[in-house]
Design a protein around this motif. Structure first.
Motif, PDB file in Angstrom:
ATOM      1  N   PHE A  67     -11.062   1.837   8.652  1.00 19.40           N
ATOM      2  CA  PHE A  67     -12.193   2.457   9.341  1.00 19.40           C
ATOM      3  C   PHE A  67     -13.338   1.466   9.313  1.00 19.40           C
ATOM      4  O   PHE A  67     -13.354   0.535   8.498  1.00 19.40           O
ATOM      5  CB  PHE A  67     -12.583   3.810   8.720  1.00 19.40           C
ATOM      6  CG  PHE A  67     -13.342   3.714   7.427  1.00 19.40           C
ATOM      7  CD1 PHE A  67     -14.730   3.733   7.411  1.00 19.40           C
ATOM      8  CD2 PHE A  67     -12.672   3.632   6.214  1.00 19.40           C
ATOM      9  CE1 PHE A  67     -15.428   3.657   6.218  1.00 19.40           C
ATOM     10  CE2 PHE A  67     -13.357   3.558   5.020  1.00 19.40           C
ATOM     11  CZ  PHE A  67     -14.744   3.573   5.018  1.00 19.40           C
ATOM     12  N   HIS A  68     -14.287   1.647  10.217  1.00 17.19           N
ATOM     13  CA  HIS A  68     -15.461   0.774  10.250  1.00 17.19           C
ATOM     14  C   HIS A  68     -16.662   1.610  10.665  1.00 17.19           C
ATOM     15  O   HIS A  68     -16.574   2.422  11.585  1.00 17.19           O
ATOM     16  CB  HIS A  68     -15.265  -0.381  11.226  1.00 17.19           C
ATOM     17  CG  HIS A  68     -16.347  -1.406  11.133  1.00 17.19           C
ATOM     18  ND1 HIS A  68     -16.338  -2.403  10.186  1.00 17.19           N
ATOM     19  CD2 HIS A  68     -17.492  -1.549  11.834  1.00 17.19           C
ATOM     20  CE1 HIS A  68     -17.422  -3.139  10.323  1.00 17.19           C
ATOM     21  NE2 HIS A  68     -18.138  -2.639  11.317  1.00 17.19           N
ATOM     22  N   VAL A  69     -17.803   1.387   9.998  1.00 13.11           N
ATOM     23  CA  VAL A  69     -19.062   2.065  10.286  1.00 13.11           C
ATOM     24  C   VAL A  69     -20.087   1.002  10.651  1.00 13.11           C
ATOM     25  O   VAL A  69     -20.113  -0.070  10.037  1.00 13.11           O
ATOM     26  CB  VAL A  69     -19.528   2.884   9.064  1.00 13.11           C
ATOM     27  CG1 VAL A  69     -20.933   3.417   9.253  1.00 13.11           C
ATOM     28  CG2 VAL A  69     -18.555   4.021   8.799  1.00 13.11           C
ATOM     29  N   CYS A  70     -20.936   1.310  11.650  1.00 13.31           N
ATOM     30  CA  CYS A  70     -21.857   0.291  12.153  1.00 13.31           C
ATOM     31  C   CYS A  70     -23.104   0.939  12.751  1.00 13.31           C
ATOM     32  O   CYS A  70     -23.032   2.033  13.311  1.00 13.31           O
ATOM     33  CB  CYS A  70     -21.125  -0.522  13.221  1.00 13.31           C
ATOM     34  SG  CYS A  70     -22.078  -1.874  13.877  1.00 13.31           S
ATOM     35  N   ASP A  71     -24.235   0.220  12.666  1.00 15.80           N
ATOM     36  CA  ASP A  71     -25.466   0.664  13.313  1.00 15.80           C
ATOM     37  C   ASP A  71     -25.996  -0.402  14.274  1.00 15.80           C
ATOM     38  O   ASP A  71     -27.163  -0.402  14.635  1.00 15.80           O
ATOM     39  CB  ASP A  71     -26.519   1.042  12.276  1.00 15.80           C
ATOM     40  CG  ASP A  71     -26.910  -0.115  11.369  1.00 15.80           C
ATOM     41  OD1 ASP A  71     -26.379  -1.236  11.544  1.00 15.80           O
ATOM     42  OD2 ASP A  71     -27.749   0.104  10.482  1.00 15.80           O
ATOM     43  N   ASP A  72     -25.139  -1.306  14.707  1.00 17.10           N
ATOM     44  CA  ASP A  72     -25.493  -2.401  15.611  1.00 17.10           C
ATOM     45  C   ASP A  72     -25.122  -2.005  17.043  1.00 17.10           C
ATOM     46  O   ASP A  72     -23.947  -1.817  17.357  1.00 17.10           O
ATOM     47  CB  ASP A  72     -24.746  -3.668  15.184  1.00 17.10           C
ATOM     48  CG  ASP A  72     -25.118  -4.889  15.993  1.00 17.10           C
ATOM     49  OD1 ASP A  72     -25.705  -4.755  17.093  1.00 17.10           O
ATOM     50  OD2 ASP A  72     -24.802  -6.006  15.534  1.00 17.10           O
ATOM     51  N   ALA A  73     -26.125  -1.912  17.911  1.00 15.25           N
ATOM     52  CA  ALA A  73     -25.890  -1.502  19.298  1.00 15.25           C
ATOM     53  C   ALA A  73     -25.074  -2.521  20.083  1.00 15.25           C
ATOM     54  O   ALA A  73     -24.561  -2.214  21.160  1.00 15.25           O
ATOM     55  CB  ALA A  73     -27.218  -1.245  20.003  1.00 15.25           C
ATOM     56  N   ASP A  74     -24.932  -3.745  19.577  1.00 16.03           N
ATOM     57  CA  ASP A  74     -24.177  -4.788  20.271  1.00 16.03           C
ATOM     58  C   ASP A  74     -22.720  -4.859  19.812  1.00 16.03           C
ATOM     59  O   ASP A  74     -22.024  -5.830  20.106  1.00 16.03           O
ATOM     60  CB  ASP A  74     -24.841  -6.145  20.064  1.00 16.03           C
ATOM     61  CG  ASP A  74     -26.185  -6.223  20.763  1.00 16.03           C
ATOM     62  OD1 ASP A  74     -26.335  -5.598  21.831  1.00 16.03           O
ATOM     63  OD2 ASP A  74     -27.090  -6.900  20.233  1.00 16.03           O
ATOM     64  N   VAL A 106     -29.100  10.612  16.008  1.00 15.89           N
ATOM     65  CA  VAL A 106     -30.469  10.459  15.518  1.00 15.89           C
ATOM     66  C   VAL A 106     -30.568   9.268  14.567  1.00 15.89           C
ATOM     67  O   VAL A 106     -31.477   8.442  14.675  1.00 15.89           O
ATOM     68  CB  VAL A 106     -30.955  11.760  14.834  1.00 15.89           C
ATOM     69  CG1 VAL A 106     -32.339  11.571  14.230  1.00 15.89           C
ATOM     70  CG2 VAL A 106     -30.937  12.920  15.826  1.00 15.89           C
ATOM     71  N   ALA A 107     -29.617   9.147  13.656  1.00 13.09           N
ATOM     72  CA  ALA A 107     -29.614   8.031  12.700  1.00 13.09           C
ATOM     73  C   ALA A 107     -29.188   6.718  13.351  1.00 13.09           C
ATOM     74  O   ALA A 107     -29.421   5.647  12.795  1.00 13.09           O
ATOM     75  CB  ALA A 107     -28.696   8.351  11.520  1.00 13.09           C
ATOM     76  N   GLY A 108     -28.542   6.803  14.517  1.00 11.25           N
ATOM     77  CA  GLY A 108     -28.115   5.587  15.211  1.00 11.25           C
ATOM     78  C   GLY A 108     -26.989   4.861  14.501  1.00 11.25           C
ATOM     79  O   GLY A 108     -26.939   3.635  14.503  1.00 11.25           O
ATOM     80  N   VAL A 109     -26.090   5.621  13.902  1.00  9.28           N
ATOM     81  CA  VAL A 109     -24.955   5.040  13.187  1.00  9.28           C
ATOM     82  C   VAL A 109     -23.685   5.772  13.599  1.00  9.28           C
ATOM     83  O   VAL A 109     -23.706   6.968  13.869  1.00  9.28           O
ATOM     84  CB  VAL A 109     -25.169   5.101  11.652  1.00  9.28           C
ATOM     85  CG1 VAL A 109     -25.242   6.532  11.154  1.00  9.28           C
ATOM     86  CG2 VAL A 109     -24.116   4.317  10.915  1.00  9.28           C
ATOM     87  N   GLY A 110     -22.590   5.018  13.685  1.00  6.64           N
ATOM     88  CA  GLY A 110     -21.322   5.620  14.055  1.00  6.64           C
ATOM     89  C   GLY A 110     -20.173   4.820  13.495  1.00  6.64           C
ATOM     90  O   GLY A 110     -20.364   3.748  12.904  1.00  6.64           O
ATOM     91  N   GLY A 111     -18.967   5.334  13.673  1.00  8.83           N
ATOM     92  CA  GLY A 111     -17.807   4.631  13.160  1.00  8.83           C
ATOM     93  C   GLY A 111     -16.521   5.149  13.768  1.00  8.83           C
ATOM     94  O   GLY A 111     -16.502   6.135  14.507  1.00  8.83           O
ATOM     95  N   MET A 112     -15.457   4.443  13.428  1.00 10.99           N
ATOM     96  CA  MET A 112     -14.115   4.780  13.924  1.00 10.99           C
ATOM     97  C   MET A 112     -13.128   4.607  12.784  1.00 10.99           C
ATOM     98  O   MET A 112     -13.256   3.696  11.973  1.00 10.99           O
ATOM     99  CB  MET A 112     -13.725   3.840  15.072  1.00 10.99           C
ATOM    100  CG  MET A 112     -12.281   3.981  15.552  1.00 10.99           C
ATOM    101  SD  MET A 112     -11.764   2.621  16.652  1.00 10.99           S
ATOM    102  CE  MET A 112     -12.507   3.137  18.188  1.00 10.99           C
ATOM    103  N   ASN A 113     -12.130   5.504  12.745  1.00  9.86           N
ATOM    104  CA  ASN A 113     -10.996   5.307  11.843  1.00  9.86           C
ATOM    105  C   ASN A 113      -9.724   5.260  12.667  1.00  9.86           C
ATOM    106  O   ASN A 113      -9.751   5.454  13.890  1.00  9.86           O
ATOM    107  CB  ASN A 113     -10.943   6.384  10.754  1.00  9.86           C
ATOM    108  CG  ASN A 113     -10.659   7.774  11.301  1.00  9.86           C
ATOM    109  OD1 ASN A 113     -10.337   7.967  12.459  1.00  9.86           O
ATOM    110  ND2 ASN A 113     -10.801   8.778  10.445  1.00  9.86           N
TER     111      ASN A 113
END
Length: 194
Positions: free
Chosen positions: A31-38, A57-64
């Protein structure tokens, strides 16, 4: 999932600006979590499932990317329950709130007839997890008969799916049941060791 007009316009703006997002490929059991829009997270799924989760709202997301539902007793990130819990907890540590999490689920295809439909089991597990945890289902694409390539922008929540050509059926031909086997030879009681 079709490309929306907004996605198409975003692609054209990116291409015109020469912007190439940084790609991070998420493989089985990761899995990976990131807050970088690029950043765009990518994976390829057959019977596996990927959950794309973000807090807008927090501007963070991820994928597993998990291989088996494994609701109990399974160890490691290849099992759904551990993979989902670790992804959600990583998002919470980065400032996300559970009540704002949006989830898009992809994968769970049935690629080979005659074998256990693990894809459907994975899809059912993922849907049940989202429902039982009170998370917001925001779309996705589960089940079907084709593999798919997924791209997910974890900050914006934008997702793109490309269906892949059907798997080559010759690869699994040896695994399929054959015509009735000939009857076994008569047993004489003799034993021969090699």
């Amino acid at each position: 999932m079709n490309l929306t007009a907004a996605d198409w316009q975003a692609d054209r703006r990116d291409a015109a600006a020469g912007a190439e997002p940084r790609k991070i490929h998420v493989i089985q059991g990761e899995f990976h979590v990131c807050d970088d829009a690029d950043v765009v997270l990518t994976t390829i799924l057959g019977s596996c499932v990927a959950a794309c989760v973000r807090d807008p709202v927090a501007g963070v997301g991820g994928m597993n990317h998990f291989l088996l539902p494994g609701e109990s007793g399974g160890e490691g990130l290849r099992y759904g329950v551990q993979s989902m819990e670790l992804l959600v907890n990583a998002l919470l540590r980065r400032g996300a709130r559970r009540d704002r999490l949006e989830v898009k689920l992809f994968g769970g295809a049935r690629l080979i007839d005659g074998l256990t439909d693990v894809g459907s089991q994975n899809a059912e597990f993922a849907e049940r997890f989202v429902r039982d945890e009170g998370l917001q289902a925001a779309g996705g694409s589960l089940r079907g008969r084709r593999a798919r390539r997924i791209q997910y922008w974890p900050v914006s929540g934008r997702a793109r799916q490309v269906l892949l050509e059907a798997a080559n059926s010759r690869v699994f031909a040896a695994e399929r049941p054959r015509a009735a086997a000939p009857p076994p030879p008569e047993q004489s009681g003799a034993l021969e060791l090699f």
